[in-house]
Design a protein around this motif. Structure first.
Motif, PDB file in Angstrom:
ATOM      1  N   THR A  68       0.842  -1.206   0.000  1.00 23.71           N
ATOM      2  CA  THR A  68       0.000   0.000   0.000  1.00 23.71           C
ATOM      3  C   THR A  68       0.873   1.251   0.000  1.00 23.71           C
ATOM      4  O   THR A  68       1.900   1.291   0.674  1.00 23.71           O
ATOM      5  CB  THR A  68      -0.937  -0.023   1.219  1.00 23.71           C
ATOM      6  OG1 THR A  68      -1.811  -1.148   1.071  1.00 23.71           O
ATOM      7  CG2 THR A  68      -1.779   1.238   1.324  1.00 23.71           C
ATOM      8  N   LEU A  96       0.569   5.714   0.103  1.00 20.09           N
ATOM      9  CA  LEU A  96      -0.318   6.838   0.404  1.00 20.09           C
ATOM     10  C   LEU A  96       0.075   8.033  -0.453  1.00 20.09           C
ATOM     11  O   LEU A  96       1.257   8.384  -0.535  1.00 20.09           O
ATOM     12  CB  LEU A  96      -0.189   7.245   1.880  1.00 20.09           C
ATOM     13  CG  LEU A  96      -0.529   6.199   2.936  1.00 20.09           C
ATOM     14  CD1 LEU A  96      -0.351   6.798   4.342  1.00 20.09           C
ATOM     15  CD2 LEU A  96      -1.963   5.690   2.764  1.00 20.09           C
ATOM     16  N   LYS A 145       4.057  10.908  -2.675  1.00 19.06           N
ATOM     17  CA  LYS A 145       3.692   9.513  -2.366  1.00 19.06           C
ATOM     18  C   LYS A 145       4.684   8.901  -1.391  1.00 19.06           C
ATOM     19  O   LYS A 145       5.887   9.108  -1.522  1.00 19.06           O
ATOM     20  CB  LYS A 145       3.715   8.717  -3.682  1.00 19.06           C
ATOM     21  CG  LYS A 145       3.342   7.264  -3.550  1.00 19.06           C
ATOM     22  CD  LYS A 145       3.245   6.593  -4.918  1.00 19.06           C
ATOM     23  CE  LYS A 145       4.587   6.322  -5.539  1.00 19.06           C
ATOM     24  NZ  LYS A 145       4.491   5.760  -6.869  1.00 19.06           N
ATOM     25  N   ILE A 149      -3.147   0.248   5.709  1.00 16.63           N
ATOM     26  CA  ILE A 149      -2.766   1.662   5.801  1.00 16.63           C
ATOM     27  C   ILE A 149      -1.899   1.951   7.033  1.00 16.63           C
ATOM     28  O   ILE A 149      -0.956   2.754   6.965  1.00 16.63           O
ATOM     29  CB  ILE A 149      -4.038   2.547   5.810  1.00 16.63           C
ATOM     30  CG1 ILE A 149      -4.763   2.415   4.461  1.00 16.63           C
ATOM     31  CG2 ILE A 149      -3.711   4.006   6.093  1.00 16.63           C
ATOM     32  CD1 ILE A 149      -6.124   3.075   4.416  1.00 16.63           C
ATOM     33  N   GLU A 184       1.201   4.710   7.478  1.00 16.41           N
ATOM     34  CA  GLU A 184       1.025   5.927   8.293  1.00 16.41           C
ATOM     35  C   GLU A 184       2.109   6.010   9.359  1.00 16.41           C
ATOM     36  O   GLU A 184       2.685   7.082   9.602  1.00 16.41           O
ATOM     37  CB  GLU A 184      -0.345   5.914   8.964  1.00 16.41           C
ATOM     38  CG  GLU A 184      -1.457   6.380   8.050  1.00 16.41           C
ATOM     39  CD  GLU A 184      -2.788   6.476   8.789  1.00 16.41           C
ATOM     40  OE1 GLU A 184      -3.522   7.434   8.514  1.00 16.41           O
ATOM     41  OE2 GLU A 184      -3.073   5.594   9.623  1.00 16.41           O
ATOM     42  N   ILE A 243      -4.385  12.789   3.779  1.00 17.18           N
ATOM     43  CA  ILE A 243      -4.252  11.611   2.902  1.00 17.18           C
ATOM     44  C   ILE A 243      -5.255  11.776   1.756  1.00 17.18           C
ATOM     45  O   ILE A 243      -6.466  11.830   1.980  1.00 17.18           O
ATOM     46  CB  ILE A 243      -4.517  10.298   3.656  1.00 17.18           C
ATOM     47  CG1 ILE A 243      -3.469  10.124   4.764  1.00 17.18           C
ATOM     48  CG2 ILE A 243      -4.505   9.101   2.698  1.00 17.18           C
ATOM     49  CD1 ILE A 243      -3.619   8.878   5.597  1.00 17.18           C
ATOM     50  N   ALA A 275      -5.249   6.244  -0.602  1.00 16.59           N
ATOM     51  CA  ALA A 275      -4.449   5.070  -0.231  1.00 16.59           C
ATOM     52  C   ALA A 275      -4.646   4.074  -1.369  1.00 16.59           C
ATOM     53  O   ALA A 275      -5.782   3.782  -1.764  1.00 16.59           O
ATOM     54  CB  ALA A 275      -4.942   4.480   1.080  1.00 16.59           C
TER      55      ALA A 275
END
Ligand SMILES: Cc1cc2nc3c(=O)[nH]c(=O)nc-3n(C[C@H](O)[C@H](O)[C@H](O)COP(=O)(O)OP(=O)(O)OC[C@H]3O[C@@H](n4cnc5c(N)ncnc54)[C@H](O)[C@@H]3O)c2cc1C
Length: 370
Positions: free
Chosen positions: A219, A221, A259, A282, A286, A301, A304
């Motif tokens: 993942t 962000l 990103k 996530i 984070e 954000i 995601a």
């Protein structure tokens, strides 16, 4: 007899680069993808990717990278456009070790500039970096952003122009690498050589590569920075955070977003599953962002995004001849985009008899660059 027709399965950066290198070697190429070409669900489809000379402990790749940059230069020549922005890269190290001494030796050997930033320079130029517990910040040249969506689109246009037959929405259902056959919608297609570059789907087609190559759910962000940091971000290098959390941050440059991703392989999931990021996806990213950025709570954000790539135990690019007519090519562990055109060139040369196929796997894995 030399092979004349090649089927490529998969139209990510690996498959498209293979098709290009094979056409240049004089082969007739047909390429199949299960989705549109390019496919937004592929690993290759994103706004930006990092390319760099520094590879830390993966020193075989450090030796391959000058050739990888040259392979991209040849691609820009073909495309008539350069989808690359040199930005440099800053390594933020929060533990004391001899990383810089070792890396500096490699970089000196290739004439790549590097230097330690002073505390004052970090505060002035990189105010987005969390200041506590920094051991050193090292800035290195010879690195920048590749723009994949633009590269894929132009590569597809180049291949069409070069006569490659592109089959969209054509999932390969079965494959016979002994006899050079693939089955699509019940119809058999034959070729002298079949190359499988199916990304994170590869183990569905070829379960036998599963121990070496594992799909991994990752993942990233996309973030909106606070207003007072916007101008610093617009000039920022790529940031690699090397502390308790390992993360990489791509700055919003060349028309892309900001990103962050964490360099932790989940080694779980399958690319056909639901991609809606969960809190489990996530949370680690984070945490990595909070460890890397000053005042992360002030960032918004925007998105995601969950994607998949393949992972190998030693993070190496996986290339292997299989059966009498087959090859599998899998760009592993988050390094695949920068290396794909170079590896494709090597594989195409092996298929055309210009290189020893028995040595390609080690070369592609960064173990024997000669
Ligand atoms: C979040 C993230 C960050 C990354 N960061 C970097 C980076 O900074 N630098 C870097 O160099 N690399 C990076 N990578 C890795 C790089 O993007 C991948 O290694 C590379 O894009 C993989 O390319 P590929 O062509 O092997 O696979 P893909 O791009 O996934 O392409 C495979 C294609 O095969 C098709 N396919 C699959 N099965 C079939 C079938 N049965 N029949 C027909 N078609 C099929 C799929 O539809 C797909 O289009 C990152 C990857 C991710 C996900």
């Amino acid at each position: 007899m030399a092979a004349s027709k090649v089927i490529v399965v998969g139209a990510g950066i690996a498959g498209l680069s293979l098709a290009r290198s094979l056409v240049k070697q004089g082969f007739a190429v047909e390429l199949f993808d299960q989705g549109p070409i390019p496919n937004p669900l592929s690993s290759s489809f994103d706004e930006h990717r990092i390319t760099r000379h520094t590879y830390g402990s993966l020193d075989g790749y450090t030796r391959l990278m000058p050739d990888a940059f040259r392979a991209y230069d040849a691609l820009w020549q073909d495309l008539g456009k350069r989808h690359y922005l040199p930005t440099g890269i800053a390594y933020v190290r929060r533990q004391a070790d001899d990383w810089y001494a070792t890396t500096a030796r490699d970089l000196d050997a290739f004439g790549i500039e590097h230097r330690l930033l002073t505390e004052g320079e970090v505060a002035a130029r990189l105010p987005m970096v969390r200041p506590g517990g920094i051991h050193s910040v090292v800035e290195v040249g010879g690195a920048g952003l590749l723009f994949p969506q633009r590269i894929l689109a132009d590569l597809v246009a180049w291949l069409r122009e070069a006569g490659v037959v592109l089959h969209e929405h054509s999932a390969v259902e079965a494959i016979d690498l002994e006899h050079g056959r693939v089955v699509v919608a019940g119809k058999t297609h034959a070729a002298d050589v079949v190359l499988v570059a199916a990304g994170a789907w590869v183990t569905r087609l070829l379960p036998e590569v599963a121990p070496a190559v594992t799909p991994s759910r990752q993942t990233v962000l996309y973030l909106d920075p606070p207003d007072d940091l916007r101008s610093a971000w617009a000039e920022a290098p790529i940031l690699i955070e090397e502390g308790a959390h390992l993360s990489y941050t791509l700055p919003p440059r060349g028309g892309t977003g900001l990103k962050i991703g964490d360099h932790h392989f989940s080694r779980r999931g399958h690319p056909d599953e639901d991609r809606t990021p969960s809190s489990e996806d996530i949370a680690p990213v984070e945490a990595a962002a909070a460890a890397a950025f000053a005042g992360f709570e002030r960032y918004r954000i925007l998105e995601a995004k969950t994607c998949f790539y393949t992972v190998s135990d030693d993070e190496s690019f996986f290339v292997q001849p299989l059966g009498r007519t087959g090859w599998v090519v899998s760009a592993c562990s988050g390094h695949g985009f920068k290396l794909a055109p170079l590896i494709a060139q090597g594989v195409a040369e092996a298929i055309s008899g210009k290189r020893d196929p028995a040595k390609i796997a080690e070369w592609a894995a960064g173990k024997d660059p000669r």
